[in-house]
Design a protein around this motif. Structure first.
Motif, PDB file in Angstrom:
ATOM      1  N   MET A 125      -2.712  -5.197   6.521  1.00 45.13           N
ATOM      2  CA  MET A 125      -3.561  -4.727   5.667  1.00 45.13           C
ATOM      3  C   MET A 125      -3.644  -3.128   5.736  1.00 45.13           C
ATOM      4  N   VAL A 126      -3.464  -2.786   6.965  1.00 46.99           N
ATOM      5  CA  VAL A 126      -3.202  -1.240   7.101  1.00 46.99           C
ATOM      6  C   VAL A 126      -2.181  -1.081   8.256  1.00 46.99           C
ATOM      7  N   ARG A 127      -1.187   0.131   7.746  1.00 47.96           N
ATOM      8  CA  ARG A 127      -0.285   0.392   8.522  1.00 47.96           C
ATOM      9  C   ARG A 127      -0.225   2.035   8.309  1.00 47.96           C
ATOM     10  N   GLY A 166      -0.593  14.162   8.027  1.00 50.37           N
ATOM     11  CA  GLY A 166       1.057  13.896   7.998  1.00 50.37           C
ATOM     12  C   GLY A 166       1.185  12.169   8.493  1.00 50.37           C
ATOM     13  N   GLY A 167       2.588  11.830   8.360  1.00 48.74           N
ATOM     14  CA  GLY A 167       2.732  10.547   8.543  1.00 48.74           C
ATOM     15  C   GLY A 167       2.548   9.597   7.332  1.00 48.74           C
ATOM     16  N   LEU A 168       2.514   8.378   7.717  1.00 49.97           N
ATOM     17  CA  LEU A 168       2.345   7.447   6.539  1.00 49.97           C
ATOM     18  C   LEU A 168       0.826   6.685   6.760  1.00 49.97           C
ATOM     19  N   VAL A 169       0.276   6.489   5.735  1.00 49.95           N
ATOM     20  CA  VAL A 169      -1.102   5.709   5.600  1.00 49.95           C
ATOM     21  C   VAL A 169      -1.071   4.684   4.662  1.00 49.95           C
ATOM     22  N   GLU A 170      -0.771   3.420   4.906  1.00 49.56           N
ATOM     23  CA  GLU A 170      -0.912   2.415   3.769  1.00 49.56           C
ATOM     24  C   GLU A 170      -1.977   1.425   4.176  1.00 49.56           C
ATOM     25  N   VAL A 171      -2.774   0.970   2.907  1.00 48.28           N
ATOM     26  CA  VAL A 171      -3.764   0.123   2.914  1.00 48.28           C
ATOM     27  C   VAL A 171      -3.411  -0.670   1.776  1.00 48.28           C
ATOM     28  N   ALA A 172      -3.360  -2.092   2.096  1.00 50.10           N
ATOM     29  CA  ALA A 172      -2.902  -3.080   1.275  1.00 50.10           C
ATOM     30  C   ALA A 172      -1.499  -2.632   0.287  1.00 50.10           C
ATOM     31  N   GLY A 173      -0.576  -2.335   1.185  1.00 49.47           N
ATOM     32  CA  GLY A 173       0.728  -1.843   0.556  1.00 49.47           C
ATOM     33  C   GLY A 173       0.573  -0.469  -0.075  1.00 49.47           C
ATOM     34  N   ARG A 174      -0.534   0.155  -0.391  1.00 48.74           N
ATOM     35  CA  ARG A 174      -0.769   1.420  -1.163  1.00 48.74           C
ATOM     36  C   ARG A 174      -0.656   2.536  -0.171  1.00 48.74           C
ATOM     37  N   ASP A 175       0.228   3.717  -0.600  1.00 47.97           N
ATOM     38  CA  ASP A 175       0.279   4.865   0.005  1.00 47.97           C
ATOM     39  C   ASP A 175      -0.793   5.680  -0.143  1.00 47.97           C
ATOM     40  N   VAL A 176      -1.933   5.838   0.610  1.00 48.91           N
ATOM     41  CA  VAL A 176      -3.254   6.385   0.654  1.00 48.91           C
ATOM     42  C   VAL A 176      -3.019   8.075   0.323  1.00 48.91           C
ATOM     43  N   LEU A 177      -2.045   8.575   0.911  1.00 47.00           N
ATOM     44  CA  LEU A 177      -1.876  10.025   0.883  1.00 47.00           C
ATOM     45  C   LEU A 177      -1.216  10.504  -0.255  1.00 47.00           C
ATOM     46  N   ALA A 178      -0.620   9.614  -0.850  1.00 48.78           N
ATOM     47  CA  ALA A 178       0.213   9.844  -1.965  1.00 48.78           C
ATOM     48  C   ALA A 178      -0.853   9.579  -3.182  1.00 48.78           C
ATOM     49  N   MET A 179      -1.970   9.005  -3.187  1.00 47.91           N
ATOM     50  CA  MET A 179      -2.682   8.747  -4.406  1.00 47.91           C
ATOM     51  C   MET A 179      -3.504   9.760  -5.055  1.00 47.91           C
TER      52      MET A 179
END
Length: 345
Positions: free
Chosen positions: A17-19, A79-92
């Motif tokens: 769910m969170v990565r 910076g880094g990767l923030v994914e929730v439910a497979g979605r890139d939060v920082l790029a939204m």
């Protein structure tokens, strides 16, 4: 649909769910940048409860708010990767982010009196949230708000829907905040110290309610607290944060029974946890956390740690995997085992 998009959809539905991967959050605006979070990597599985614990200023709430991108963007560098439910939060983009908040991930704030709008009744705020994210009419949204109040066990729910935040007690406001967070059936619930301002009896009630709702609804939950006893009660796994880094991570049982970072051990010894052996004295953690605008090159806990060596002060210790679900950022794990508190069943 292409094979690539099918794979992406399957990953979003079945992956963590969170990565978080090497997350960093730096605030500017003062004389020096403040490195609030540095190199945090963490996964939260579906229907799992993970607690983030540590002293004030350790980066717990900053990490939580990053998952919803709630920081002021002009003064924040992430910076880094923030994914929730497979979605890139920082790029939204902002429009997608507005739909994401509340529908996919939602937050229970530490102080509901500040989080809830004082101008509108609590029921009106829940109805507005439901109608913002779902195509339902006013009457249906009202019924759903009433059902939520009943679900979180607010007495006289019909009357309380018309109440303003200041007309509710602290415990009742927190239950209303939970109802608001659950209004649009999120997959991820972020709880930022939801029991801090409540008395002991109400704290227990809220913790039990959160755990019950999590199990019934199959939610993934990240629970932020400074109280290791509360973390043990509600969490499947615990991540201990200090000066913006995760210093130890493991199952709740493993961490309470076999802590291997001196900071985790210090937290256990300083808390009145029921598992401490009879006659064990509570201890204080000497010194103070480091200045986040001038972090040392080595272990941030070294100046407060009785086990610290020159090697600790020279460079960041590596992450050591002690077991499949137990990782620690320390080079003195064997010595730490010798000073761990004695616990009873």
């Amino acid at each position: 649909m292409s094979a690539t998009s099918t794979t992406a959809a399957e990953t979003a539905a079945t992956g963590p769910m969170v990565r978080l991967r090497d997350l960093s959050v730096t605030f500017s605006g003062g004389r020096k940048p403040v490195h609030a979070v540095s190199g945090v990597s963490l996964e939260v599985q579906r229907s799992e409860v993970v607690a983030l614990i540590g002293e004030s200023g350790s980066g717990k709430s900053v990490t939580l708010r990053t998952l919803l991108r709630l920081h002021p963007e002009r003064r924040t560098r992430m910076g880094g990767l923030v994914e929730v439910a497979g979605r890139d939060v920082l790029a939204m983009p902002q429009r997608e982010l507005a739909d994401f908040r509340g529908k996919v991930a939602s937050m229970i704030f530490q102080e509901p009196l500040l989080a809830l709008d004082p101008v509108y009744s609590v029921g009106a705020q829940i109805v507005e949230s439901i109608r913002r994210h779902e195509s339902v009419g006013q009457a249906e949204a009202q019924q759903r708000a009433l059902a939520l109040f009943e679900r979180v066990r607010i007495p006289s729910p019909e009357r309380r829907l018309q109440a303003y935040p200041h007309e509710m007690s602290g415990g009742m406001r927190q239950r209303a905040m939970i109802a608001l967070a659950l209004a649009c059936k999120p997959q991820l619930l972020l709880a930022d110290e939801p029991t801090t301002a409540l008395d002991a009896t109400v704290q227990i009630q809220i913790l039990l309610l959160l755990r019950e709702l999590q199990r019934d609804l199959g939610l993934s939950v990240i629970f932020v607290t400074h109280d290791i006893g509360a973390a043990v009660e509600v969490a499947d796994r615990i991540a201990v944060m200090y000066a913006g880094r995760i210093v130890e991570e493991g199952t709740a049982r493993e961490l309470i029974r076999s802590p291997r970072h001196p900071y985790t051990i210090a937290l256990l010894k300083s808390r009145a946890h029921g598992a401490l052996a009879r006659g064990t004295r509570l201890e204080t953690i000497g010194g103070a956390p480091p200045d986040l605008s001038a972090l040392p090159p080595g272990c941030s806990f070294a100046e407060r740690c009785a086990l610290a060596s020159d090697a600790c002060r020279a460079a960041q210790p590596p992450v050591i995997e002690l077991a499949p679900n137990h990782r620690v950022r320390c080079i003195h794990t064997e010595a730490a085992a010798a000073i761990a508190p004695v616990l009873v069943a």
